[in-house]
Write a protein that holds these residues in place. Structure first.
Motif, PDB file in Angstrom:
ATOM      1  N   LYS A  42      36.447  47.614  89.215  1.00 52.15           N
ATOM      2  CA  LYS A  42      37.603  46.757  88.983  1.00 52.15           C
ATOM      3  C   LYS A  42      38.514  47.302  87.903  1.00 52.15           C
ATOM      4  N   ALA A  43      37.970  48.043  86.947  1.00 48.12           N
ATOM      5  CA  ALA A  43      38.784  48.591  85.871  1.00 48.12           C
ATOM      6  C   ALA A  43      38.150  49.877  85.364  1.00 48.12           C
ATOM      7  N   VAL A  44      39.031  50.777  84.908  1.00 47.18           N
ATOM      8  CA  VAL A  44      38.588  52.016  84.282  1.00 47.18           C
ATOM      9  C   VAL A  44      39.281  52.099  82.936  1.00 47.18           C
ATOM     10  N   ASN A  45      38.502  52.160  81.878  1.00 43.71           N
ATOM     11  CA  ASN A  45      39.038  52.228  80.519  1.00 43.71           C
ATOM     12  C   ASN A  45      39.980  51.061  80.232  1.00 43.71           C
ATOM     13  N   GLY A  46      39.635  49.896  80.756  1.00 42.62           N
ATOM     14  CA  GLY A  46      40.428  48.694  80.519  1.00 42.62           C
ATOM     15  C   GLY A  46      41.632  48.545  81.423  1.00 42.62           C
ATOM     16  N   ARG A  47      41.922  49.526  82.264  1.00 46.32           N
ATOM     17  CA  ARG A  47      43.079  49.458  83.155  1.00 46.32           C
ATOM     18  C   ARG A  47      42.619  49.139  84.563  1.00 46.32           C
ATOM     19  N   SER A  48      43.350  48.263  85.215  1.00 39.85           N
ATOM     20  CA  SER A  48      43.023  47.867  86.578  1.00 39.85           C
ATOM     21  C   SER A  48      43.226  49.038  87.526  1.00 39.85           C
ATOM     22  N   VAL A  49      42.351  49.167  88.504  1.00 42.19           N
ATOM     23  CA  VAL A  49      42.485  50.236  89.492  1.00 42.19           C
ATOM     24  C   VAL A  49      43.101  49.741  90.790  1.00 42.19           C
ATOM     25  N   SER A  51      46.184  48.837  91.237  1.00 47.89           N
ATOM     26  CA  SER A  51      47.541  49.343  91.422  1.00 47.89           C
ATOM     27  C   SER A  51      47.542  50.815  91.794  1.00 47.89           C
ATOM     28  N   VAL A  53      45.258  54.748  91.257  1.00 48.81           N
ATOM     29  CA  VAL A  53      44.878  55.713  90.242  1.00 48.81           C
ATOM     30  C   VAL A  53      45.454  57.054  90.664  1.00 48.81           C
TER      31      VAL A  53
END
Length: 64
Positions: A42-49, A51, A53
């Protein structure tokens, strides 16, 4: 070569333990689909995936 009582006892204990482990591994419990776990990222390093990558690719082609 004569095997003493201590060695026979230890080998018997090891054999009994191996039989017990085999019985435990052979007793399969049915899998229930309601106990599933969500493994989607759902997220990588706090950023949503969701939208997207950015993926950097490079293609190398040989001339035939």
């Amino acid at each position: 070569m004569k095997i003493d009582t201590y060695t026979k006892t230890i080998l018997t204990i090891i054999a009994v333990c191996l039989v017990f482990i085999t019985i435990e591994l052979a007793s399969f419990s049915p899998v229930n689909a309601s106990n599933s776990i969500d493994v989607n990222i759902k997220a990588v390093n706090g950023r949503s995936v969701f939208s997207g990558v950015p993926v950097i690719t490079s293609v190398r082609c040989k001339n035939v």
